[in-house]
Design an enzyme around this catalytic site. Structure first.
Site, PDB file in Angstrom:
ATOM      1  N   GLU A  18       0.537  -1.473  -0.150  1.00  9.96           N
ATOM      2  CA  GLU A  18       0.040   0.322  -0.234  1.00  9.96           C
ATOM      3  C   GLU A  18       0.715   1.470   0.144  1.00  9.96           C
ATOM      4  O   GLU A  18       2.193   1.160   0.312  1.00  9.96           O
ATOM      5  CB  GLU A  18      -1.195   0.298   1.402  1.00  9.96           C
ATOM      6  CG  GLU A  18      -2.336  -0.572   0.882  1.00  9.96           C
ATOM      7  CD  GLU A  18      -3.112   0.782  -0.032  1.00  9.96           C
ATOM      8  OE1 GLU A  18      -2.398   1.776   0.202  1.00  9.96           O
ATOM      9  OE2 GLU A  18      -4.313   0.308   0.135  1.00  9.96           O
ATOM     10  N   ASP A 163     -10.335   0.339  -4.673  1.00  9.00           N
ATOM     11  CA  ASP A 163      -9.005   0.580  -2.948  1.00  9.00           C
ATOM     12  C   ASP A 163      -8.554   2.376  -3.667  1.00  9.00           C
ATOM     13  O   ASP A 163      -9.173   2.968  -3.624  1.00  9.00           O
ATOM     14  CB  ASP A 163      -8.017  -0.325  -3.428  1.00  9.00           C
ATOM     15  CG  ASP A 163      -7.846  -0.645  -1.999  1.00  9.00           C
ATOM     16  OD1 ASP A 163      -7.160   0.405  -1.431  1.00  9.00           O
ATOM     17  OD2 ASP A 163      -7.649  -1.900  -1.668  1.00  9.00           O
TER      18      ASP A 163
END
Length: 257
Positions: A18, A163
């Protein structure tokens, strides 16, 4: 679905990759493995990759200057020294009497994602992933604070979920579609313009990289996959480079109070 030239930047499989970002001044990409408390450093021109143990979960990074970074971690904001990796607590998440301020803007969000900003700073975007809605919020460009309530920009339907996202120089929103092996590109009006294939099912977040910011770095994850799912998705957790022909933009430096 577009199949653009794609390479593996890092074959180290992240539990939950991430928060990628890129420092154009040093041609260096940075990203996290949140669940394992690791920070990746990749010098794109030279090809070297280092992995730094942070000792805590972290998910976002901003450049302060040539010597320091600001890192968003599970227990607060930290200033990280590039010289030796030392982490100094700048602002705890549960305190209101330190430099800087942490405030709740929109309550009741379970999995916040897709936080990004238009090039002029007048619009912010975010999602609560389980709701499958991308919101647009009018902002004061001088302060970054909301000038109004969030409005629905688009509702995601079909496979996968919204996302991480990033905005390009034209204000288009590049979103990693978790569970669908792709990056979707949306106009500022919420129209889907492109879909680019990613060789891992759980693509998690994109960032523009390279001297002209035309390439796309995409993180991914093997989180919540059992042995069979991981066998069927052998590059889950790898970090990729897509020749996306993007018109990216550099991230601004963090200004500390």
């Amino acid at each position: 679905m577009e199949e653009v030239p794609t390479s593996v930047l890092s074959a180290e499989q992240c539990h939950l990759g991430e928060g990628p970002t890129y420092d154009v001044t040093t041609d260096t990409a940075w990203w996290f493995d949140i669940r394992e408390g690791r920070l990746f450093e990749a010098h794109l021109g030279g090809g070297s990759i280092r992995v730094h143990a942070l000792g805590r979960m972290a998910s976002a990074l901003g450049r302060i200057d040539a010597d320091r970074q600001l890192i968003v971690a599970e227990d607060g904001l930290y200033i990280r020294s590039l010289a030796d990796g030392a982490m100094t607590l700048f602002c705890p998440l549960d305190a209101d009497n330190h430099r800087g301020k942490i405030s709740t803007l929109f309550p009741g969000i379970s999995i916040p994602n897709s936080i990004c900003f238009s090039p002029d700073g007048a619009t912010g975007y975010f999602t609560d992933t389980p709701r499958a809605v991308l919101y647009a919020v009018p902002l004061n460009p001088a302060t970054g604070l909301p000038r109004g309530e969030p409005e629905v920009l688009l509702r995601h339907t079909g496979i996968g979920g919204l996302d991480g996202s990033v905005c390009d120089a034209d204000g288009q929103i590049w979103n990693a579609c978790w569970g669908a092996s792709r990056i979707d590109v949306y106009s500022p009006q919420g129209e889907r313009l492109r879909s680019l294939s990613v060789p891992a099912k759980q693509a998690s977040c994109p960032a523009f990289v390279g001297p002209d910011l035309s390439r796309l770095l995409v993180t991914s994850a093997w989180q919540d996959m059992d042995a069979a799912a991981r066998a069927a998705d052998p590059q889950a957790g790898c970090t990729f480079l897509l020749e996306a022909s993007a018109r990216g933009r550099a991230e601004p430096d963090v200004k500390l109070a």
